[in-house]
Design a protein around this motif. Structure first.
Motif, PDB file in Angstrom:
ATOM      1  N   THR A 121       0.837  -1.200   0.000  1.00 44.18           N
ATOM      2  CA  THR A 121       0.000   0.000   0.000  1.00 44.18           C
ATOM      3  C   THR A 121       0.871   1.249   0.000  1.00 44.18           C
ATOM      4  O   THR A 121       0.608   2.218  -0.733  1.00 44.18           O
ATOM      5  CB  THR A 121      -0.930  -0.003   1.218  1.00 44.18           C
ATOM      6  OG1 THR A 121      -1.800  -1.139   1.135  1.00 44.18           O
ATOM      7  CG2 THR A 121      -1.765   1.259   1.299  1.00 44.18           C
ATOM      8  N   THR A 122       1.922   1.240   0.818  1.00 46.77           N
ATOM      9  CA  THR A 122       2.847   2.363   0.872  1.00 46.77           C
ATOM     10  C   THR A 122       3.530   2.562  -0.473  1.00 46.77           C
ATOM     11  O   THR A 122       3.729   3.700  -0.923  1.00 46.77           O
ATOM     12  CB  THR A 122       3.898   2.129   1.977  1.00 46.77           C
ATOM     13  OG1 THR A 122       3.227   2.058   3.235  1.00 46.77           O
ATOM     14  CG2 THR A 122       4.923   3.238   2.018  1.00 46.77           C
ATOM     15  N   ALA A 123       3.892   1.470  -1.144  1.00 47.29           N
ATOM     16  CA  ALA A 123       4.520   1.578  -2.459  1.00 47.29           C
ATOM     17  C   ALA A 123       3.595   2.273  -3.455  1.00 47.29           C
ATOM     18  O   ALA A 123       4.023   3.167  -4.200  1.00 47.29           O
ATOM     19  CB  ALA A 123       4.906   0.193  -2.974  1.00 47.29           C
ATOM     20  N   VAL A 124       2.324   1.873  -3.478  1.00 45.85           N
ATOM     21  CA  VAL A 124       1.378   2.495  -4.416  1.00 45.85           C
ATOM     22  C   VAL A 124       1.192   3.975  -4.095  1.00 45.85           C
ATOM     23  O   VAL A 124       1.164   4.820  -4.999  1.00 45.85           O
ATOM     24  CB  VAL A 124       0.032   1.747  -4.401  1.00 45.85           C
ATOM     25  CG1 VAL A 124      -1.017   2.494  -5.214  1.00 45.85           C
ATOM     26  CG2 VAL A 124       0.211   0.332  -4.955  1.00 45.85           C
ATOM     27  N   LEU A 125       1.090   4.312  -2.813  1.00 55.34           N
ATOM     28  CA  LEU A 125       0.942   5.721  -2.434  1.00 55.34           C
ATOM     29  C   LEU A 125       2.190   6.516  -2.803  1.00 55.34           C
ATOM     30  O   LEU A 125       2.100   7.660  -3.279  1.00 55.34           O
ATOM     31  CB  LEU A 125       0.660   5.836  -0.936  1.00 55.34           C
ATOM     32  CG  LEU A 125      -0.715   5.330  -0.485  1.00 55.34           C
ATOM     33  CD1 LEU A 125      -0.808   5.351   1.041  1.00 55.34           C
ATOM     34  CD2 LEU A 125      -1.839   6.162  -1.092  1.00 55.34           C
ATOM     35  N   ALA A 268      13.503  -0.710  -3.182  1.00 55.18           N
ATOM     36  CA  ALA A 268      12.565  -1.470  -4.005  1.00 55.18           C
ATOM     37  C   ALA A 268      11.603  -0.539  -4.744  1.00 55.18           C
ATOM     38  O   ALA A 268      11.380  -0.677  -5.958  1.00 55.18           O
ATOM     39  CB  ALA A 268      11.788  -2.449  -3.134  1.00 55.18           C
ATOM     40  N   ILE A 269      11.029   0.408  -4.015  1.00 56.15           N
ATOM     41  CA  ILE A 269      10.102   1.354  -4.650  1.00 56.15           C
ATOM     42  C   ILE A 269      10.833   2.206  -5.675  1.00 56.15           C
ATOM     43  O   ILE A 269      10.370   2.393  -6.808  1.00 56.15           O
ATOM     44  CB  ILE A 269       9.418   2.228  -3.585  1.00 56.15           C
ATOM     45  CG1 ILE A 269       8.571   1.358  -2.645  1.00 56.15           C
ATOM     46  CG2 ILE A 269       8.542   3.294  -4.243  1.00 56.15           C
ATOM     47  CD1 ILE A 269       8.055   2.082  -1.422  1.00 56.15           C
ATOM     48  N   SER A 270      12.011   2.712  -5.295  1.00 50.59           N
ATOM     49  CA  SER A 270      12.784   3.572  -6.201  1.00 50.59           C
ATOM     50  C   SER A 270      13.141   2.844  -7.490  1.00 50.59           C
ATOM     51  O   SER A 270      13.135   3.446  -8.574  1.00 50.59           O
ATOM     52  CB  SER A 270      14.064   4.050  -5.503  1.00 50.59           C
ATOM     53  OG  SER A 270      13.769   4.833  -4.363  1.00 50.59           O
ATOM     54  N   SER A 271      13.426   1.538  -7.371  1.00 49.88           N
ATOM     55  CA  SER A 271      13.849   0.780  -8.553  1.00 49.88           C
ATOM     56  C   SER A 271      12.738   0.620  -9.577  1.00 49.88           C
ATOM     57  O   SER A 271      13.018   0.306 -10.743  1.00 49.88           O
ATOM     58  CB  SER A 271      14.369  -0.598  -8.131  1.00 49.88           C
ATOM     59  OG  SER A 271      13.302  -1.450  -7.716  1.00 49.88           O
TER      60      SER A 271
END
Length: 301
Positions: A121-125, A268-271
C-alpha cells in the motif's frame, strides 16, 4: 507506513472500521495530490457490501479472529488521466487489509500486517506521489487499493464489477505485495515478479531498469494468491511484484514495523519508478506468452 501498521489500526482487519480508516487515509493522500476520484459518486472510496452469509471459506478464515460484524469493505481508487493516450490504462494496486485482532502470541494479539500489505500500500501511495507531481503521463494511471483481500478478494471483485475505466483499456496491472523485507532467495536488491514467464512484461521492464527476477518460490503458486489473479482471469496482464522470502512473521503479530527493512523497501520502490515511467509513456503493450494464460492450469505459476 507508520500509520497503516500502527497498533491503533488494530491490524486493519478485513471489512472492519480499521480497514475503512486505512481506506480513508489513502483517499486523503490521493485527494491531496489532486488526482481524479475513481470511487463512488465522485469520491475516492468504493464501498462494497459483502454477501450475507459469507462463504464458508471466509467464515472459516475469520473464525479464529476478532468476532466483529463484517458487512462492508472499501477500496480507495484514484485516477491520473493520460495526456495523449487516455484510453490506455496502467493499473497499480495493493491491498489495504490484514487480519486484525487474533489469537495472542507472546502477549501480542494485533496482526499489524506491516509487510502484508502495508508495504505494498505504501509503495502504491509513494508511486502516486511521484507520478502525480511529474510530467503528465501519456497513458492513464489508476491507483487502486483493495479491501478484504484476506477473506476472498471482495474488493477486487467489486473493482471488476464496477471499474473506474473500461477493463479492456487496462494495458497492464502491477500488484505490490510484501516488499518490506529482502528475499534471500534472489540477488541483493532484486524483487521478483509472479508469472514472470507467462508474459513479456517482466523481461521488458528489466530492459528499462527494473530489478525484477522470476519468482523463486514456484511451489507456493503466488501468481494465484493475490488480487492480480482475478484480473488475469479476465485476460488482463496482471502480475505481482514482491520480495516475500517466506519469513516466519507471515500472518503473525510479529509482522510489525520492527521487522521492516526500510532501506530495502525504499530501494525497491525507487527501482520501479523509471520502468513504470517508461510503461506509462510508451506505445508498447505487453502480451501473454504462448500457452501461458492463467486458464492453462497445467502451468503452476
Amino acid at each position: 507506513m507508520s500509520f497503516l501498521a500502527d497498533d491503533e489500526l488494530h491490524g486493519r482487519g478485513s471489512a472492519t472500521r480499521d480497514e475503512h480508516i486505512a481506506a480513508l487515509f489513502a483517499a486523503s493522500q490521493f485527494q491531496a495530490l489532486g488526482l481524479e476520484p475513481g470511487g463512488d459518486n465522485g469520491t475516492f472510496l468504493q464501498k462494497v457490501t459483502l454477501p450475507n452469509p459469507l462463504p464458508e471459506d471466509a467464515k472459516q478464515h475469520l473464525s479464529k479472529l476478532e468476532d466483529t460484524p463484517r458487512k462492508e469493505t472499501w477500496n480507495a481508487i484514484a485516477i491520473l488521466r493520460g495526456s495523449s493516450a487516455p484510453k490506455e490504462t496502467v493499473l497499480l494496486t495493493a491491498h489495504l487489509d490484514h487480519l486484525g485482532i487474533g489469537p495472542s502470541v507472546n502477549g501480542d494479539n494485533i496482526y499489524n500486517g506491516a509487510d502484508d500489505d502495508a508495504s505494498g500500500t505504501t509503495a502504491v501511495l509513494a508511486l502516486a506521489h511521484i507520478l502525480a507531481t511529474g510530467r503528465r503521463p501519456r497513458r492513464t494511471i489508476v491507483f487502486a487499493l483493495f479491501g478484504s483481500e484476506e477473506i476472498g478478494g471482495f474488493g477486487n471483485r467489486a473493482f471488476l464489477a464496477h471499474p473506474p475505466v473500461p477493463l479492456a483499456s487496462i494495458v497492464a496491472n502491477l500488484e505490490f505485495e510484501m516488499i518490506g523485507r529482502p528475499d534471500p532467495a534472489v540477488p541483493a536488491g532484486a524483487l521478483w515478479l509472479t508469472g514472470f514467464n507467462r508474459t513479456n512484461l517482466g523481461p521488458e521492464l528489466v530492459k528499462h531498469g527494473a530489478h525484477l527476477v522470476n519468482d523463486p518460490h514456484m511451489g507456493q503458486h503466488f501468481f494465484r494468491r493475490s488480487d492480480n489473479y482475478a484480473l488475469a482471469l479476465q485476460g488482463i496482464i496482471a502480475q505481482t511484484v514482491s520480495s516475500f522470502g517466506l519469513h516466519k512473521d507471515y500472518h503473525q503479530p510479529s509482522d510489525d514495523l520492527r521487522s521492516i527493512d526500510f532501506t530495502h523497501m525504499n530501494d525497491a520502490i525507487s527501482s520501479m519508478v523509471a520502468p513504470i515511467n517508461w510503461l506509462v509513456n510508451t506505445t508498447w503493450k505487453p502480451q501473454w506468452n504462448f500457452g501461458r494464460k492463467p486458464w492453462h492450469q497445467a502451468i503452476p505459476n
